[in-house]
Design a protein around this motif. Sequence first.
Motif, mmCIF file in Angstrom:
data_model
loop_
_atom_site.group_PDB
_atom_site.id
_atom_site.type_symbol
_atom_site.label_atom_id
_atom_site.label_comp_id
_atom_site.label_asym_id
_atom_site.label_seq_id
_atom_site.Cartn_x
_atom_site.Cartn_y
_atom_site.Cartn_z
ATOM 1 N N GLY A 178 -9.226 -2.831 -13.361
ATOM 2 C CA GLY A 178 -8.707 -4.195 -13.438
ATOM 3 C C GLY A 178 -9.501 -4.977 -14.464
ATOM 4 N N THR A 179 -9.166 -6.233 -14.591
ATOM 5 C CA THR A 179 -9.900 -7.103 -15.511
ATOM 6 C C THR A 179 -10.665 -8.129 -14.699
ATOM 7 O OG1 THR A 179 -8.009 -8.578 -15.714
ATOM 8 C CG2 THR A 179 -8.203 -6.841 -17.357
ATOM 9 N N GLY A 180 -11.763 -8.583 -15.241
ATOM 10 C CA GLY A 180 -12.561 -9.596 -14.560
ATOM 11 C C GLY A 180 -13.522 -8.988 -13.555
ATOM 12 N N SER A 181 -14.361 -9.824 -13.027
ATOM 13 C CA SER A 181 -15.368 -9.400 -12.058
ATOM 14 C C SER A 181 -14.793 -9.418 -10.648
ATOM 15 C CB SER A 181 -16.564 -10.345 -12.114
ATOM 16 O OG SER A 181 -17.144 -10.311 -13.388
ATOM 17 N N PRO A 182 -15.330 -8.574 -9.756
ATOM 18 C CA PRO A 182 -14.895 -8.631 -8.363
ATOM 19 C C PRO A 182 -15.303 -9.962 -7.731
ATOM 20 C CG PRO A 182 -16.501 -6.853 -8.693
ATOM 21 C CD PRO A 182 -16.309 -7.543 -9.986
ATOM 22 N N ILE A 183 -14.561 -10.371 -6.712
ATOM 23 C CA ILE A 183 -14.856 -11.609 -5.996
ATOM 24 C C ILE A 183 -15.414 -11.232 -4.631
ATOM 25 C CG2 ILE A 183 -13.885 -13.703 -4.993
ATOM 26 C CD1 ILE A 183 -11.663 -13.481 -7.145
ATOM 27 N N VAL A 184 -16.592 -11.725 -4.317
ATOM 28 C CA VAL A 184 -17.205 -11.491 -3.015
ATOM 29 C C VAL A 184 -17.202 -12.809 -2.267
ATOM 30 C CG1 VAL A 184 -19.294 -10.778 -1.802
ATOM 31 C CG2 VAL A 184 -18.666 -9.676 -3.961
ATOM 32 N N LEU A 185 -16.446 -12.856 -1.168
ATOM 33 C CA LEU A 185 -16.397 -14.075 -0.359
ATOM 34 C C LEU A 185 -17.657 -14.151 0.488
ATOM 35 C CD1 LEU A 185 -12.678 -13.946 0.774
ATOM 36 C CD2 LEU A 185 -13.659 -15.187 -1.141
ATOM 37 N N ARG A 186 -18.215 -15.321 0.577
ATOM 38 C CA ARG A 186 -19.449 -15.517 1.338
ATOM 39 C C ARG A 186 -19.212 -16.568 2.412
ATOM 40 N NH1 ARG A 186 -23.630 -13.596 -2.203
ATOM 41 N NH2 ARG A 186 -22.738 -13.125 -4.215
ATOM 42 N N GLN A 187 -19.877 -16.389 3.527
ATOM 43 C CA GLN A 187 -19.823 -17.390 4.579
ATOM 44 C C GLN A 187 -21.228 -17.911 4.818
ATOM 45 O OE1 GLN A 187 -18.314 -14.804 7.722
ATOM 46 N NE2 GLN A 187 -20.182 -15.160 8.853
ATOM 47 N N PRO A 188 -21.347 -19.131 5.341
ATOM 48 C CA PRO A 188 -22.687 -19.673 5.579
ATOM 49 C C PRO A 188 -23.438 -18.808 6.600
ATOM 50 C CG PRO A 188 -21.007 -21.375 5.790
ATOM 51 C CD PRO A 188 -20.303 -20.066 5.684
ATOM 52 N N LEU A 189 -24.655 -18.444 6.268
ATOM 53 C CA LEU A 189 -25.494 -17.641 7.153
ATOM 54 C C LEU A 189 -26.873 -18.275 7.254
ATOM 55 C CD1 LEU A 189 -24.612 -14.143 5.640
ATOM 56 C CD2 LEU A 189 -23.703 -15.102 7.761
ATOM 57 N N VAL A 190 -27.629 -17.886 8.261
ATOM 58 C CA VAL A 190 -28.990 -18.387 8.404
ATOM 59 C C VAL A 190 -29.816 -17.952 7.203
ATOM 60 C CG1 VAL A 190 -31.088 -18.277 9.799
ATOM 61 C CG2 VAL A 190 -28.854 -18.416 10.913
ATOM 62 N N ARG A 191 -29.651 -16.672 6.815
ATOM 63 C CA ARG A 191 -30.296 -16.167 5.602
ATOM 64 C C ARG A 191 -29.205 -15.899 4.577
ATOM 65 N NH1 ARG A 191 -33.723 -11.375 8.057
ATOM 66 N NH2 ARG A 191 -33.855 -12.366 10.062
ATOM 67 N N LEU B 290 -26.706 -14.323 1.946
ATOM 68 C CA LEU B 290 -26.163 -12.984 1.751
ATOM 69 C C LEU B 290 -26.644 -12.442 0.412
ATOM 70 C CD1 LEU B 290 -24.099 -10.739 2.567
ATOM 71 C CD2 LEU B 290 -22.396 -12.062 1.321
ATOM 72 N N THR B 291 -27.129 -11.199 0.398
ATOM 73 C CA THR B 291 -27.548 -10.543 -0.836
ATOM 74 C C THR B 291 -26.500 -9.512 -1.205
ATOM 75 O OG1 THR B 291 -29.874 -10.840 -0.257
ATOM 76 C CG2 THR B 291 -29.363 -9.203 -1.935
#
Length: 67
Positions: free
Chosen positions: A42-55, A57-58
């Motif tokens: 595909g084209t473009g970078s992958p999208i990683v959805l993030r949710q609010p966490l105490v620490r 997300l890496t």
Amino acid sequence: MNGKPGTATVGVQIGHPVFTVDLELPRASTGTVVLHLSEPVGTGSPIVLRQPLVRPLTVTLEDGTCD
């Protein structure tokens, strides 16, 4: 999860592949999830959805090359 096979759900959202992993961690514990995914080029970078966490997300993305 932590070196043992797990399960993931594969679906499609707005025409894009979506991979979902549900897991439960005991309070104050850590874990490692490694996904090895094969997708069409595909084209473009992958999208990683993030949710609010105490620490925070890496996430590490390694782009494979096709020979």
